[in-house]
Motif scaffolding. Sequence first.
Motif, PDB file in Angstrom:
ATOM      1  N   ASN A   1       0.842  -1.196   0.000  1.00  0.00           N
ATOM      2  CA  ASN A   1       0.000   0.000   0.000  1.00  0.00           C
ATOM      3  C   ASN A   1       0.880   1.250   0.000  1.00  0.00           C
ATOM      4  O   ASN A   1       1.688   1.441   0.902  1.00  0.00           O
ATOM      5  CB  ASN A   1      -0.876  -0.031   1.249  1.00  0.00           C
TER       6      ASN A   1
ATOM      7  N   GLN B   1       2.769  -1.931   7.646  1.00  0.00           N
ATOM      8  CA  GLN B   1       2.159  -3.029   6.898  1.00  0.00           C
ATOM      9  C   GLN B   1       2.571  -4.394   7.444  1.00  0.00           C
ATOM     10  O   GLN B   1       1.805  -5.347   7.374  1.00  0.00           O
ATOM     11  CB  GLN B   1       2.477  -2.904   5.402  1.00  0.00           C
TER      12      GLN B   1
ATOM     13  N   LEU C   1      -8.970   0.848  -7.312  1.00  0.00           N
ATOM     14  CA  LEU C   1      -8.100   0.390  -6.217  1.00  0.00           C
ATOM     15  C   LEU C   1      -8.318  -1.090  -5.916  1.00  0.00           C
ATOM     16  O   LEU C   1      -7.385  -1.808  -5.596  1.00  0.00           O
ATOM     17  CB  LEU C   1      -8.376   1.189  -4.942  1.00  0.00           C
TER      18      LEU C   1
ATOM     19  N   PHE D   1      -2.051  -4.529  -4.138  1.00  0.00           N
ATOM     20  CA  PHE D   1      -1.865  -4.373  -2.684  1.00  0.00           C
ATOM     21  C   PHE D   1      -3.168  -4.592  -1.924  1.00  0.00           C
ATOM     22  O   PHE D   1      -3.141  -5.013  -0.767  1.00  0.00           O
ATOM     23  CB  PHE D   1      -1.209  -3.040  -2.325  1.00  0.00           C
ATOM     24  N   ILE D   2      -4.289  -4.370  -2.581  1.00  0.00           N
ATOM     25  CA  ILE D   2      -5.562  -4.670  -1.934  1.00  0.00           C
ATOM     26  C   ILE D   2      -5.771  -6.192  -1.883  1.00  0.00           C
ATOM     27  O   ILE D   2      -6.155  -6.747  -0.864  1.00  0.00           O
ATOM     28  CB  ILE D   2      -6.729  -3.966  -2.670  1.00  0.00           C
TER      29      ILE D   2
ATOM     30  N   HIS E   1      -6.724   0.876   4.071  1.00  0.00           N
ATOM     31  CA  HIS E   1      -6.066   0.586   2.801  1.00  0.00           C
ATOM     32  C   HIS E   1      -6.706   1.320   1.630  1.00  0.00           C
ATOM     33  O   HIS E   1      -6.016   1.755   0.730  1.00  0.00           O
ATOM     34  CB  HIS E   1      -6.061  -0.927   2.546  1.00  0.00           C
TER      35      HIS E   1
ATOM     36  N   ASN F   1      -6.075   6.172   0.028  1.00  0.00           N
ATOM     37  CA  ASN F   1      -5.687   6.272  -1.374  1.00  0.00           C
ATOM     38  C   ASN F   1      -6.700   7.033  -2.220  1.00  0.00           C
ATOM     39  O   ASN F   1      -6.445   7.326  -3.382  1.00  0.00           O
ATOM     40  CB  ASN F   1      -5.480   4.874  -1.955  1.00  0.00           C
TER      41      ASN F   1
END
Lengths: 334, 278
Positions: A108, A116, B163, B168-169, B186, B190
Amino acid sequence: MAGDAPLLEVRDLACHFFTLDGVVRAVDGVSLALARGETLGIVGESGCGKSVTALSILRLIQKGAGRIVGGSVRFEGRELTTLSDDEIKELRGHRISMIFQEPMTSLNPVLTVGVQIAENVVRHTGAGWREAMDRAVEMLRLVRVPDPERRVHDYPHQLSGGMRQRVMIAIALSCDPQLLIADEPTTALDVTIQAQILELMVELKEKTGTAILMITHDLGVVAETCQRVMVMYAGRKVEEAPVGELFANPLHPYTRGLMRARPRLDEDAEAAGRRPRLQEIPGIVPSLNRPIAGCAFAPRCALATDRCRAERPELEVRPGGHLVACFEAGRDAP
Amino acid sequence: MPPQGPWTFVRRNPTIVIGGLLMLFLVAIALAAPWIAGDPLKLAPVNRLRPPSERFWFGTDQFGRDVYARTVHGARVSLVVGFSVAIAASLIGLAVGLLCGFYRAVDAIAMRIMDGIMAIPSILLAIALITLTRPGLWVVIAAIVIPEVPRIVRLTRSVVLSLRAQPFIEAAIAGGTRTPRLLLRHILPNTLAPLIVQSTYIAASAILTEAGLSFLGVGVPPEIPSWGNIIAQGRSFFLIAPWSILIPGAFLAVMVLGVNMLGDGLRDRLDPRLARRM
């Protein structure tokens, strides 16, 4: 593996995707077993079902797109396919971790790497944040990120691709998982970094005893890291053997094709000024949205007979712990 | 990034700096209004329609009220409306947008409602709301917020949708992250950059809409001076006393310019694709 139950046992797993063009049988009856501390490689071309197999184990197939339609996944004696959503979330990142292909985008961008890593620790071990941040530093040191006390406060964009993949490994191992699923962990990295990451994974595996399911299309990665390999084609397992046996004596024509399609450094040939042309496997992976009669590889196989086109070969046990699904297994190409 | 002195920041981001200074100036006079200007409501029929002079900097209107005092006090209404609308619309829009982007079932229903709201012109909605209730600042704010919400929802939703496909999600999901944390830690951070930029534009358009509503007599009640109602009241005397329209009009233009410059500057600064070129 004799006697005691394997860590992970997948039996007849089938995962289908329901699209407008029909049902795509991405994984169609795959079985595998993995003992504690063992590394199993899954190889195959793009679209052969490697990743879907891995994602299905953790039930990460997006709802609405695909579904596990059959088979069982047993991990530490528990059936995963019937767990509740909360129970499987408890398992993810804790007992079973996963690392992905793209280290550049798998972190992220708005959270520091320390947060993280710590987040996973807090989530699964009930540790406090302070304690978890200490653990994050420890993990960064373990994956050999230099100067971990400072790096823990860095954002992902301040790190290189190799460093980010180290961070991903740190996150994955932060809760001492029993199983690490690595989905092409080195594909996006350049070769020197690739070698470092693989070396690190092998070393950490020795240290922590984590079993690894290594998904890759790179036979070199398999040779360096795995004890056993299974080869997948069109959503099914076509061959499985201990790694030495597979490289010494590949039986399935598809496996043989994969081996011939790799560049190799052949010094004698090089000296003689003739470098043999790489051999490709003709044709492409069949589309999986209609049932395939016979062997899925038959249309691309030089050895295919009428029987191959009509009847599907089942896995057979061969000497040396070798499994292969081919009527013509072991025969040389004409 | 090497350490930056304040001058480097000014040279790299002239729009943020100029827009920011304009806004700072207007916020300062709005806050200081009671001390730097007299009573905006005081009638002085003797001094009707006086041109700008040393005593009345911006002249007086047809009731002898000081246009300077009224203009300075009017800045308060515009700023309160601009900021409140931007904040309220962003918060509501963000919450709905996050849910829409994340849950397909919510998306299908909520987006149709948003489409419906978008079809209502804000001026007409304001007129309807104000005829139903007593006129007041909060009614005006609500009337402007409602039609702005769908814009924020759409923006947030589209960012969340893209996203969700980000590795990364997926990685966070694969790590067993619970849904509330996934959304708040998360996904939400963003979405902020485009949202902040969009909310500055909403502030600018809210300021204009409020002036328009007040001009039409459906905005803030006449006892609160706002640039819109100052202009409305001065319009019959435009030829004799143009200052009572031109000066609040100029302030309105400067404020909208300031907000928009700030927004443009932030967009350049926060958008990584544009930022890299600088």
